[in-house]
Design a protein around this motif. Structure first.
Motif, PDB file in Angstrom:
ATOM      1  N   LEU A  56      -1.757-105.634 -84.856  1.00 37.69           N
ATOM      2  CA  LEU A  56      -0.789-105.117 -85.809  1.00 37.69           C
ATOM      3  C   LEU A  56      -1.329-103.864 -86.509  1.00 37.69           C
ATOM      4  CD1 LEU A  56       1.999-105.565 -87.008  1.00 37.69           C
ATOM      5  CD2 LEU A  56       0.949-107.008 -88.721  1.00 37.69           C
ATOM      6  N   VAL A  57      -2.618-103.890 -86.844  1.00 37.90           N
ATOM      7  CA  VAL A  57      -3.237-102.731 -87.502  1.00 37.90           C
ATOM      8  C   VAL A  57      -3.143-101.502 -86.603  1.00 37.90           C
ATOM      9  CG1 VAL A  57      -5.455-101.769 -88.257  1.00 37.90           C
ATOM     10  CG2 VAL A  57      -4.773-104.047 -88.995  1.00 37.90           C
ATOM     11  N   PHE A  58      -3.409-101.686 -85.300  1.00 35.85           N
ATOM     12  CA  PHE A  58      -3.354-100.558 -84.387  1.00 35.85           C
ATOM     13  C   PHE A  58      -1.925-100.056 -84.209  1.00 35.85           C
ATOM     14  CE2 PHE A  58      -7.467-102.339 -83.210  1.00 35.85           C
ATOM     15  CZ  PHE A  58      -8.245-101.188 -83.151  1.00 35.85           C
ATOM     16  N   LEU A  59      -0.952-100.941 -84.221  1.00 32.95           N
ATOM     17  CA  LEU A  59       0.443-100.525 -84.083  1.00 32.95           C
ATOM     18  C   LEU A  59       0.927 -99.772 -85.320  1.00 32.95           C
ATOM     19  CD1 LEU A  59       2.057-103.676 -82.428  1.00 32.95           C
ATOM     20  CD2 LEU A  59       1.620-101.456 -81.367  1.00 32.95           C
ATOM     21  N   MET A  60       0.563-100.265 -86.501  1.00 36.33           N
ATOM     22  CA  MET A  60       0.981 -99.636 -87.753  1.00 36.33           C
ATOM     23  C   MET A  60       0.159 -98.388 -88.062  1.00 36.33           C
ATOM     24  SD  MET A  60       1.576-102.992 -90.174  1.00 36.33           S
ATOM     25  CE  MET A  60       1.198-102.024 -91.599  1.00 36.33           C
ATOM     26  N   GLY A  61      -1.074 -98.361 -87.569  1.00 31.65           N
ATOM     27  CA  GLY A  61      -1.953 -97.232 -87.848  1.00 31.65           C
ATOM     28  C   GLY A  61      -2.543 -97.251 -89.240  1.00 31.65           C
ATOM     29  N   LYS A  62      -2.527 -98.418 -89.879  1.00 34.71           N
ATOM     30  CA  LYS A  62      -3.131 -98.536 -91.212  1.00 34.71           C
ATOM     31  C   LYS A  62      -3.456 -99.993 -91.519  1.00 34.71           C
ATOM     32  CE  LYS A  62       1.067 -98.825 -93.979  1.00 34.71           C
ATOM     33  NZ  LYS A  62       1.754 -98.281 -95.133  1.00 34.71           N
ATOM     34  N   PHE A  63      -4.340-100.165 -92.494  1.00 35.63           N
ATOM     35  CA  PHE A  63      -4.707-101.501 -92.965  1.00 35.63           C
ATOM     36  C   PHE A  63      -3.872-101.835 -94.184  1.00 35.63           C
ATOM     37  CE2 PHE A  63      -9.038-100.180 -91.401  1.00 35.63           C
ATOM     38  CZ  PHE A  63      -9.091-101.063 -90.351  1.00 35.63           C
ATOM     39  N   PRO A  64      -3.442-103.076 -94.325  1.00 32.91           N
ATOM     40  CA  PRO A  64      -2.793-103.462 -95.587  1.00 32.91           C
ATOM     41  C   PRO A  64      -3.842-103.485 -96.700  1.00 32.91           C
ATOM     42  CG  PRO A  64      -2.964-105.343 -94.092  1.00 32.91           C
ATOM     43  CD  PRO A  64      -3.486-104.151 -93.361  1.00 32.91           C
ATOM     44  N   ARG A  65      -3.487-102.993 -97.864  1.00 36.31           N
ATOM     45  CA  ARG A  65      -4.434-102.918 -98.978  1.00 36.31           C
ATOM     46  C   ARG A  65      -4.565-104.269 -99.662  1.00 36.31           C
ATOM     47  NH1 ARG A  65      -4.706 -97.535-101.357  1.00 36.31           N
ATOM     48  NH2 ARG A  65      -5.896 -98.474-103.032  1.00 36.31           N
ATOM     49  N   GLY A  66      -5.801-104.615-100.023  1.00 40.58           N
ATOM     50  CA  GLY A  66      -6.069-105.802-100.807  1.00 40.58           C
ATOM     51  C   GLY A  66      -5.978-107.119-100.055  1.00 40.58           C
ATOM     52  N   LYS A  67      -5.978-107.083 -98.726  1.00 42.90           N
ATOM     53  CA  LYS A  67      -5.830-108.312 -97.945  1.00 42.90           C
ATOM     54  C   LYS A  67      -7.156-108.864 -97.434  1.00 42.90           C
ATOM     55  CE  LYS A  67      -1.403-108.293 -98.288  1.00 42.90           C
ATOM     56  NZ  LYS A  67      -0.772-109.186 -99.207  1.00 42.90           N
ATOM     57  N   ALA A  68      -8.197-108.047 -97.422  1.00 46.48           N
ATOM     58  CA  ALA A  68      -9.488-108.497 -96.903  1.00 46.48           C
ATOM     59  C   ALA A  68     -10.597-108.020 -97.834  1.00 46.48           C
ATOM     60  CB  ALA A  68      -9.710-107.959 -95.490  1.00 46.48           C
ATOM     61  N   LYS A  69     -11.714-108.709 -97.768  1.00 44.83           N
ATOM     62  CA  LYS A  69     -12.880-108.355 -98.564  1.00 44.83           C
ATOM     63  C   LYS A  69     -13.942-107.794 -97.625  1.00 44.83           C
ATOM     64  CE  LYS A  69     -16.126-110.295-101.826  1.00 44.83           C
ATOM     65  NZ  LYS A  69     -16.675-111.485-102.424  1.00 44.83           N
ATOM     66  N   ALA A  70     -14.651-106.776 -98.070  1.00 45.74           N
ATOM     67  CA  ALA A  70     -15.700-106.176 -97.247  1.00 45.74           C
ATOM     68  C   ALA A  70     -16.775-107.221 -96.933  1.00 45.74           C
ATOM     69  CB  ALA A  70     -16.325-104.991 -97.962  1.00 45.74           C
ATOM     70  N   PRO A  71     -17.225-107.279 -95.672  1.00 43.58           N
ATOM     71  CA  PRO A  71     -18.296-108.223 -95.332  1.00 43.58           C
ATOM     72  C   PRO A  71     -19.599-107.848 -96.038  1.00 43.58           C
ATOM     73  CG  PRO A  71     -17.517-107.044 -93.368  1.00 43.58           C
ATOM     74  CD  PRO A  71     -16.751-106.532 -94.542  1.00 43.58           C
ATOM     75  N   ASN A  72     -20.419-108.837 -96.329  1.00 45.73           N
ATOM     76  CA  ASN A  72     -21.685-108.604 -97.025  1.00 45.73           C
ATOM     77  C   ASN A  72     -22.566-107.591 -96.313  1.00 45.73           C
ATOM     78  OD1 ASN A  72     -21.078-110.343 -99.112  1.00 45.73           O
ATOM     79  ND2 ASN A  72     -22.009-112.111 -98.116  1.00 45.73           N
ATOM     80  N   ALA A  73     -22.475-107.515 -94.984  1.00 42.93           N
ATOM     81  CA  ALA A  73     -23.321-106.612 -94.207  1.00 42.93           C
ATOM     82  C   ALA A  73     -23.085-105.142 -94.562  1.00 42.93           C
ATOM     83  CB  ALA A  73     -23.087-106.829 -92.714  1.00 42.93           C
TER      84      ALA A  73
END
Length: 86
Positions: free
Chosen positions: A1-18
């Motif tokens: 879905l991200v590749f089709l839309m060409g963007k990430f939804p804001r506020g839906k994921a947290k950055a991994p600790n790495a």
């Protein structure tokens, strides 16, 4: 879905600790990281199309899908920076 839309939804994921900074951020340290990122991106030209990059959320991405992912991801961060500067 991200590749089709060409963007990430804001506020839906947290950055991994790495990828979270472990020390204080300085302009010199940031410059070093930018140079390392440029070097790594240039090395993609030497990769086989069937080499993979492991992403913590999107799983295995080959070189062909990694390049568009980098563009989408960079634009996502630029959008966040623009909002912060407003």
């Amino acid at each position: 879905l991200v590749f089709l839309m060409g963007k990430f939804p804001r506020g839906k994921a947290k950055a991994p600790n790495a990828v979270l900074p472990t020390d204080s951020i300085t302009s010199e340290g940031l410059f070093i990281k930018i140079q390392a990122a440029r070097t790594a991106i240039n090395e993609l030209n030497n990769c086989s199309k069937n080499q993979f990059f492991s992403h913590p959320i999107f799983g295995q991405l080959n070189v062909t899908s990694t390049l568009p992912f980098f563009c989408i991801h960079t634009n996502h961060h630029l959008s966040i920076i623009k909002d912060i500067l407003k």
